[in-house]
Design a protein around this motif. Structure first.
Motif, mmCIF file in Angstrom:
data_model
loop_
_atom_site.group_PDB
_atom_site.id
_atom_site.type_symbol
_atom_site.label_atom_id
_atom_site.label_comp_id
_atom_site.label_asym_id
_atom_site.label_seq_id
_atom_site.Cartn_x
_atom_site.Cartn_y
_atom_site.Cartn_z
ATOM 1 N N LEU A 136 0.814 -1.217 0.000
ATOM 2 C CA LEU A 136 0.000 0.000 0.000
ATOM 3 C C LEU A 136 0.846 1.265 0.000
ATOM 4 O O LEU A 136 0.338 2.351 -0.287
ATOM 5 N N ARG A 137 2.155 1.133 0.286
ATOM 6 C CA ARG A 137 3.017 2.316 0.281
ATOM 7 C C ARG A 137 3.362 2.762 -1.131
ATOM 8 O O ARG A 137 4.064 3.744 -1.320
ATOM 9 N N GLU A 138 2.856 2.008 -2.130
ATOM 10 C CA GLU A 138 3.083 2.388 -3.540
ATOM 11 C C GLU A 138 1.733 2.702 -4.196
ATOM 12 O O GLU A 138 1.207 1.885 -4.960
ATOM 13 N N PRO A 139 1.173 3.873 -3.897
ATOM 14 C CA PRO A 139 -0.196 4.168 -4.327
ATOM 15 C C PRO A 139 -0.427 4.038 -5.833
ATOM 16 O O PRO A 139 -1.429 3.445 -6.249
ATOM 17 N N GLU A 140 0.503 4.578 -6.633
ATOM 18 C CA GLU A 140 0.261 4.547 -8.077
ATOM 19 C C GLU A 140 0.213 3.121 -8.608
ATOM 20 O O GLU A 140 -0.643 2.763 -9.408
ATOM 21 N N ARG A 141 1.163 2.331 -8.124
ATOM 22 C CA ARG A 141 1.253 0.934 -8.566
ATOM 23 C C ARG A 141 -0.005 0.155 -8.125
ATOM 24 O O ARG A 141 -0.579 -0.593 -8.901
#
Ligand SMILES: C[S@@+](CC[C@H](N)C(=O)[O-])C[C@H]1O[C@@H](n2cnc3c(N)ncnc32)[C@H](O)[C@@H]1O
Length: 282
Positions: A136-141
């Motif tokens: 979840l720390r990679e919002p765009e992905r």
């Protein structure tokens, strides 16, 4: 829940360290955990006996939040840090209000993802439900992959769920910016449902046990990061808080849905050590 072979260890599972998804599953009475997780859980319960009830209270809040959103007409959900499936999974609660609802689950722990996949294949509807392993720390992905499932319509409001998970995100990961990114990606009319552990205003009683549990988590694969009421409230920047605003978890619409563990805390809500809120993107 689908049966699990207790001797089978799925690929990618780290059994060297206890894992929060599996520990939480053990707190809730599930079976997707291993000896190392159960040992950790038993020690945490010994230090702070209320922790199991707190886990149930957190889970009941999730159910109330989803039920409320579904009743407001929200038909799609993105559940980040969704955990090992257990009682009252998001797609089940949403389906109980609207059988056409849609849900995408995301977790970074392979056990949680594998169990969700089996559950959805056996009891879900793969046109309306999906799960993938993501951080979840990679919002765009995460957003891109969530849309790739074909389950969510980015033109319609989405209920973004970050319940019982943001305390695993440390300050070095800039959670405020992560939340702002999700807010910008969500279509207007979407919601953010979240809860968080705090020490702010929590009774002194039991503080020693709580500190011990925190120290124990530092030795697991994830540290716990408690946040103040103000810090939690800032996660909702750009959202309009829905009544009753930021409150102790048991105080968040306790009558929305049957919540037996929550009732125990209603006499002393700060003892839940958890804050909850729902925000709507204008
Ligand atoms: C305490 S459980 C909560 C499960 C569920 N949201 C609930 O409220 O019942 C936290 C879950 O978040 C997952 N998690 C922790 N950090 C994560 C991250 N960076 N990305 C995705 N999932 C994460 C853990 O694997 C675990 O399954």
């Amino acid at each position: 829940m689908p049966d699990r072979d207790p001797d089978h260890v799925p690929e990618g599972i780290d059994l060297d360290r206890p894992n929060p998804a599996r520990i939480y599953d053990w707190f809730l009475g599930g079976t997707a955990n291993w000896a190392i997780d159960r040992e950790f859980g038993a020690k945490a319960v010994e230090a702070f006996p209320m922790i199991r009830t707190m886990a149930r209270v957190g889970r009941e809040f999730l159910g109330r939040g989803v039920h409320y959103l579904a009743r407001q007409g929200v038909t799609q959900f993105l559940d980040l840090g969704s955990g090992v499936p257990t009682v009252g999974n998001v797609h089940e609660v949403a389906d109980s209000v609207n059988p056409e609802s849609r849900c995408v689950y995301v977790d970074n722990e392979p056990v949680a993802v594998a169990h969700s996949q089996v559950l959805l294949e056996q009891e879900g509807d793969l046109d309306r439900h999906a799960v993938f392993q993501g951080d979840l720390r990679e919002p765009e992905r995460v957003w891109e992959r969530a849309l790739e499932t074909g389950v969510l319509d980015p033109g319609q409001p989405i209920g973004l769920i970050l319940v019982n998970v943001l305390y695993f995100v440390g300050p070095e990961d800039r959670p405020q910016e992560i939340l702002a990114k999700y807010r910008d990606l969500l279509p207007s009319g979407s919601y953010l449902l979240s809860s968080h552990l705090t020490a702010d205003g929590v009774p002194e009683e039991g503080a020693e046990g709580r500190d011990e549990v925190r120290r124990q988590y530092q030795r697991s694969s994830s540290e716990l990061h408690l946040r103040s009421r103000e810090e939690f409230t800032r996660f909702f920047d750009g959202f309009e808080l829905v009544d009753p605003g930021v409150v102790w978890i048991p105080e968040w619409r306790p009558d929305e849905r049957e919540s037996p563990a929550t009732r125990q805390f209603l006499a002393n809500p700060p003892a839940s050590s958890g804050l909850a809120a729902l925000g709507r993107k204008p």
